[in-house]
Design a protein around this motif. Structure first.
Motif: not given
Length: 372
Positions: A97-116
Motif C-alpha cells: 500500500d502507499g504511493f510513489v511520486k516522481l520528480a526531476d531529481t528524486y523519487k518520493e515514496m511512502d510504502l508498506s508491505f507484508s506477506s499474506p
C-alpha cells in the motif's frame, strides 16, 4: 492507450553508496486513459532475474518477479497511488500500500508491505540456489513472517528510510532428491534505516540458527555504519560438515563437496579502532578450522585443503596454516588481513599480506575453466 517494455535490461550501479540493482528479461506494459490528468493505470510486469544489493549485503539474487497493479495516476503531480496490487518474488507473494511520486531529481515514496502467506517454503524460494526445478516437491515446515515500511526520497544523494522485519520459527526443509534434512531453522532479522543515507542502515540478526544432521550452527550479528566505519557485534559458532550440507541443500554445478568447518568467532569492533590501533576497544577472538576439505565445481579443477587454521585477534585475521591443492598444483601458505572490517563497506578496501609457496603450479587448467 498503452505502452510497453519488451525483454529489457536495467542496471543501476551507484558505487558511491554501494546500491546495485539489476533487472534482466524485463517485460512491462501499462494502459489507461492518458488524455486525462487523473485516471486508473493498469500495469503488468514480469522480470526473469532481479538482483538488489547494498554493499556486502545482497537482498535479492536473480529473483523472478511478477507484479500486477492498478494505480491511481495523478499526472499533474506525477503521483501514483496503489489501489490493487500483487507482487510475487519467486514463490513469495507481497501486498503493498502507499504511493510513489516522481520528480526531476528524486523519487518520493511512502510504502508498506507484508506477506499474506506465512509459509516458510515461499520464503525459501528467495534463498540463492534454493529455487530448483523440483521446488514444488520440496517438503518444509515452519512459519515465516515479513513486513516492512519504506518512506522518503530516493535521489543521487539520499535513500528512503526503511524498517523491514523477517521472522522464521521452527522451520525445516527436505529436498526430494537429497537424503538429509536442514532443521531447527529460526531467525529474527531486522533491516532498519531511520535516516536518508545508506550509512545509517542497521542490520540485526538475532539469531539465525539451523542444524544439519544434528550439527547446530548459530549466527548473531549487529552491523552499524556499514559505509563509513563498519561497527559490528557478532558471533559465529558451530560445526559444519560440508558433505552433509551437499546432501541437504542443492548447490549448482557441484560434483563433490566434503570436509569439516569448525567455527567459533566473536567480534565486537569498529573499523576505525582497528585502523588506528586502539586495540583496547576491540574484542575479536576465535578461530575457523578446516580439515579434509574437497570441492569440485564444474568447470573448475578440484580444490583440496588438507588443513587450514584461521585465527581472529584484535589486530588482524591471520592464516596460521594452509596446505592443499588447486587442481594439480600444490599450495602452502600463511598470511593476514589487517583491516578485515572493510569487507562490510563499499568504500573501504581490505589490506593484508600473504605468503604462498608451490613446487608446481599449473595455470592452464584454471585458464581453460575461465574460458569455458
Amino acid at each position: 492507450k498503452k505502452y510497453e517494455i519488451i525483454d529489457g535490461t536495467i542496471v543501476y550501479n551507484d558505487k558511491s553508496s554501494g546500491i546495485y540493482t539489476e533487472m534482466k528479461g524485463l517485460n512491462h506494459e501499462g494502459s489507461g486513459d492518458f488524455s486525462t490528468s487523473l485516471f486508473d493505470l493498469t500495469t503488468k510486469t514480469s522480470c526473469k532475474s532481479m538482483t538488489l544489493a547494498n554493499g556486502a549485503m545482497t537482498y535479492l539474487s536473480n529473483a523472478k518477479v511478477d507484479h500486477n497493479a492498478t494505480l491511481l495516476a495523478d499526472m499533474l503531480n506525477n503521483k501514483f497511488t496503489f489501489k490493487k496490487n500483487s507482487l510475487k518474488l519467486n514463490e513469495i507473494e507481497l501486498l503493498a500500500d502507499g504511493f510513489v511520486k516522481l520528480a526531476d531529481t528524486y523519487k518520493e515514496m511512502d510504502l508498506s508491505f507484508s506477506s499474506p502467506n506465512n509459509s516458510f517454503k515461499n520464503f525459501l524460494s528467495l534463498v540463492p540456489g534454493a529455487y530448483t526445478t523440483d521446488f514444488k516437491d520440496v517438503k518444509t515446515e515452519g512459519d515465516f513472517k515479513i513486513k516492512g515500511k519504506v518512506k522518503g526520497k530516493l535521489s543521487e544523494t539520499t535513500i528512503p528510510s526503511f524498517d523491514i522485519l523477517i521472522n522464521i520459527n521452527k522451520a525445516m526443509v527436505k529436498y526430494p532428491t537429497l537424503p538429509k534434512t536442514i532443521k531447527n531453522i529460526n531467525a529474527n532479522i531486522s533491516l532498519l534505516n531511520n535516516g536518508d543515507q545508506p550509512d545509517q542502515t542497521i542490520v540485526n540478526i538475532n539469531p539465525l540458527n539451523l542444524s544439519i544432521d544434528n550439527n547446530p550452527f548459530e549466527i548473531l550479528l549487529l552491523l552499524k555504519t556499514p559505509v563509513s566505519d563498519p561497527d559490528i557485534d557478532a558471533r559465529f559458532k558451530g560445526t559444519l560438515n560440508l558433505g552433509d550440507l551437499s546432501q541437504a541443500f542443492p548447490i549448482q554445478d557441484l560434483k563433490e563437496l566434503k570436509g569439516t568447518l569448525i567455527t567459533d568467532v566473536t567480534m565486537k569492533a569498529k573499523n576505525s579502532d582497528i585502523e588506528n590501533q586502539r586495540y583496547q576497544n576491540v574484542n575479536v577472538s576465535g578461530h575457523i578450522i578446516a580439515t579434509n576439505f574437497l570441492a569440485n565445481y564444474k568447470p573448475y579443477p578440484t580444490i583440496i585443503i588438507d588443513k587450514g587454521y584461521i585465527l581472529f585477534s584484535p589486530k588482524n585475521i591471520s592464516i596460521q596454516e594452509f596446505a592443499g591443492k588447486l587442481g594439480a598444483s600444490d599450495v602452502q601458505g600463511t598470511g593476514k588481513i589487517d583491516n578485515f572490517m572493510a569487507y562490510f563497506s563499499p568504500k573501504l578496501t581490505m589490506k593484508g599480506d600473504f605468503n604462498l609457496r608451490s613446487t608446481f603450479f599449473n595455470a592452464n587448467e584454471w585458464l581453460k575453466a575461465t574460458e569455458t
